[in-house]
Design a protein around this motif. Structure first.
Motif, PDB file in Angstrom:
ATOM      1  N   ALA A 179       0.842  -1.201   0.000  1.00 18.58           N
ATOM      2  CA  ALA A 179       0.000   0.000   0.000  1.00 18.58           C
ATOM      3  C   ALA A 179       0.875   1.248   0.000  1.00 18.58           C
ATOM      4  N   VAL A 180       0.430   2.281  -0.698  1.00 20.09           N
ATOM      5  CA  VAL A 180       1.193   3.532  -0.769  1.00 20.09           C
ATOM      6  C   VAL A 180       1.171   4.235   0.578  1.00 20.09           C
ATOM      7  N   ILE A 181       2.349   4.651   1.025  1.00 22.82           N
ATOM      8  CA  ILE A 181       2.467   5.441   2.247  1.00 22.82           C
ATOM      9  C   ILE A 181       2.132   6.887   1.908  1.00 22.82           C
ATOM     10  N   ASP A 182       1.125   7.445   2.580  1.00 25.71           N
ATOM     11  CA  ASP A 182       0.657   8.791   2.234  1.00 25.71           C
ATOM     12  C   ASP A 182       1.629   9.882   2.685  1.00 25.71           C
ATOM     13  N   ARG A 183       2.083   9.806   3.933  1.00 23.82           N
ATOM     14  CA  ARG A 183       2.922  10.872   4.481  1.00 23.82           C
ATOM     15  C   ARG A 183       3.995  10.286   5.378  1.00 23.82           C
ATOM     16  N   SER A 184       5.121  10.978   5.440  1.00 25.80           N
ATOM     17  CA  SER A 184       6.202  10.584   6.341  1.00 25.80           C
ATOM     18  C   SER A 184       7.101  11.794   6.564  1.00 25.80           C
ATOM     19  N   ASN A 185       7.677  11.875   7.736  1.00 28.38           N
ATOM     20  CA  ASN A 185       8.714  12.889   7.966  1.00 28.38           C
ATOM     21  C   ASN A 185      10.048  12.226   8.295  1.00 28.38           C
ATOM     22  N   ASN A 186      10.144  10.917   8.004  1.00 28.03           N
ATOM     23  CA  ASN A 186      11.352  10.176   8.355  1.00 28.03           C
ATOM     24  C   ASN A 186      11.758   9.198   7.253  1.00 28.03           C
ATOM     25  N   PRO A 187      12.334   9.715   6.155  1.00 28.36           N
ATOM     26  CA  PRO A 187      12.783   8.812   5.083  1.00 28.36           C
ATOM     27  C   PRO A 187      13.877   7.857   5.535  1.00 28.36           C
ATOM     28  N   ASP A 188      14.669   8.264   6.541  1.00 32.67           N
ATOM     29  CA  ASP A 188      15.741   7.408   7.029  1.00 32.67           C
ATOM     30  C   ASP A 188      15.176   6.108   7.609  1.00 32.67           C
ATOM     31  N   GLU A 189      14.055   6.198   8.297  1.00 28.24           N
ATOM     32  CA  GLU A 189      13.406   5.006   8.850  1.00 28.24           C
ATOM     33  C   GLU A 189      12.980   4.059   7.726  1.00 28.24           C
ATOM     34  N   LEU A 190      12.432   4.624   6.650  1.00 34.57           N
ATOM     35  CA  LEU A 190      12.007   3.793   5.527  1.00 34.57           C
ATOM     36  C   LEU A 190      13.204   3.150   4.832  1.00 34.57           C
ATOM     37  N   LEU A 191      14.330   3.863   4.786  1.00 35.18           N
ATOM     38  CA  LEU A 191      15.526   3.321   4.140  1.00 35.18           C
ATOM     39  C   LEU A 191      15.984   2.015   4.783  1.00 35.18           C
ATOM     40  N   HIS A 192      15.707   1.868   6.060  1.00 33.96           N
ATOM     41  CA  HIS A 192      16.140   0.675   6.776  1.00 33.96           C
ATOM     42  C   HIS A 192      15.052  -0.395   6.824  1.00 33.96           C
ATOM     43  N   ALA A 193      13.940  -0.143   6.145  1.00 41.77           N
ATOM     44  CA  ALA A 193      12.851  -1.121   6.138  1.00 41.77           C
ATOM     45  C   ALA A 193      13.151  -2.246   5.150  1.00 41.77           C
ATOM     46  N   ALA A 194      12.760  -3.447   5.515  1.00 43.06           N
ATOM     47  CA  ALA A 194      13.053  -4.621   4.689  1.00 43.06           C
ATOM     48  C   ALA A 194      12.336  -4.574   3.349  1.00 43.06           C
ATOM     49  N   PHE A 195      11.216  -3.841   3.262  1.00 40.59           N
ATOM     50  CA  PHE A 195      10.423  -3.829   2.027  1.00 40.59           C
ATOM     51  C   PHE A 195      10.941  -2.826   1.000  1.00 40.59           C
ATOM     52  N   VAL A 196      11.947  -2.045   1.333  1.00 44.87           N
ATOM     53  CA  VAL A 196      12.513  -1.064   0.396  1.00 44.87           C
ATOM     54  C   VAL A 196      13.706  -1.687  -0.318  1.00 44.87           C
ATOM     55  N   SER A 197      13.700  -1.657  -1.654  1.00 42.79           N
ATOM     56  CA  SER A 197      14.784  -2.274  -2.415  1.00 42.79           C
ATOM     57  C   SER A 197      14.939  -1.587  -3.771  1.00 42.79           C
ATOM     58  N   GLY A 198      15.962  -1.995  -4.525  1.00 44.82           N
ATOM     59  CA  GLY A 198      16.157  -1.529  -5.897  1.00 44.82           C
ATOM     60  C   GLY A 198      16.271  -0.021  -6.008  1.00 44.82           C
ATOM     61  N   GLY A 199      15.599   0.532  -7.021  1.00 48.37           N
ATOM     62  CA  GLY A 199      15.696   1.957  -7.303  1.00 48.37           C
ATOM     63  C   GLY A 199      15.093   2.850  -6.240  1.00 48.37           C
ATOM     64  N   MET A 200      14.269   2.283  -5.336  1.00 52.12           N
ATOM     65  CA  MET A 200      13.702   3.098  -4.269  1.00 52.12           C
ATOM     66  C   MET A 200      14.761   3.474  -3.233  1.00 52.12           C
ATOM     67  N   ILE A 201      15.856   2.709  -3.162  1.00 52.66           N
ATOM     68  CA  ILE A 201      16.912   3.028  -2.188  1.00 52.66           C
ATOM     69  C   ILE A 201      17.567   4.375  -2.506  1.00 52.66           C
ATOM     70  N   PRO A 202      18.110   4.587  -3.730  1.00 50.22           N
ATOM     71  CA  PRO A 202      18.680   5.919  -4.011  1.00 50.22           C
ATOM     72  C   PRO A 202      17.636   7.026  -3.987  1.00 50.22           C
ATOM     73  N   LYS A 203      16.376   6.695  -4.292  1.00 46.36           N
ATOM     74  CA  LYS A 203      15.338   7.733  -4.262  1.00 46.36           C
ATOM     75  C   LYS A 203      15.107   8.216  -2.831  1.00 46.36           C
TER      76      LYS A 203
END
Length: 229
Positions: A179-203
């Protein structure tokens, strides 16, 4: 306020559609940064060179760099600037205002620590033009292939932009359930999430860099990142 719009390679397969999307989100003072991953891969296939990615970044030797330059400057950049002009945008192609240092590791001629020439960009914007910036940087000894998202963040920081917008062919940043995450103020937290991979990492790294550099609002598709003071 200056807005920076990053346009990805998939959308650039259709320049009229890309310009339609740029028009939809731009208002007033706008700079455009474009990638060209799809077109670069196609160029490499024509040259029988295999694309290799590590952590979402393209490994770049001299042959790959030649294909990157040909695809970005010879195909994508010219087509986008031409279409913007045809649709009455005062676009100006601006190669040479982005610098980088060579990234250490297995990536080859890939740049990091990307920085943009604020004075040059502001001169173009102050004259009423829309600078269009390709993701190819000047290094100390050669051109360098630079990630488009990192370049967009560097441009936004240089221009002290109020908003950085990534026009992408994905809906936004998705959680582990898809599901699309609507809002966040902590991209660093998402960077360490297991579900983030590929081109979303540099983004997401670019989102974090932009916010750390003072950009107040970053949009990735429908996902909004807002810096808290």
């Amino acid at each position: 306020m200056t807005k920076v719009v990053k346009v990805g390679g998939a959308l650039l397969e259709n320049p009229p559609k890309a310009v339609e999307e740029i028009r939809r989100v731009s208002d007033g003072r706008t700079a455009v940064v474009h990638g060209g991953g799809v077109q670069i891969t196609r160029m490499l296939e024509r040259m029988s060179v295999r694309s290799v990615f590590i952590e979402g970044l393209r490994v770049t030797d001299e042959s790959t760099l030649a294909a990157v330059a040909a695809a970005l400057l010879g195909e994508v950049h010219t087509a986008l600037v031409r279409e913007l002009r045809q649709q009455q945008f005062p676009a100006v192609g601006m190669f040479g205002l982005v610098r980088a240092s060579k990234k250490s590791g297995p990536w080859g001629l890939v740049g990091t620590n990307v920085c943009a020439d604020a004075a040059g960009l502001n001169a173009i914007l102050d004259a009423g033009h829309v600078p269009v910036i390709p993701t190819l940087a000047l290094g100390d000894n050669s051109l360098l292939n630079v990630n488009g998202d990192e370049t967009a963040a560097a441009v936004a920081i240089a221009l002290q932009s109020g908003e950085l917008l990534f026009l992408t062919d994905v809906e936004g940043v998705k959680n582990g359930d898809g599901a699309v995450i609507d809002r966040s103020n902590n991209p660093d937290e998402l960077l360490h999430a297991a579900f983030v991979s590929g081109g979303m990492i540099p983004k997401l790294r670019a989102v974090k860099a932009a916010m750390d550099g003072g950009v107040g609002l970053v949009r990735v598709g429908r996902t909004v990142f807002e810096r808290t003071l």
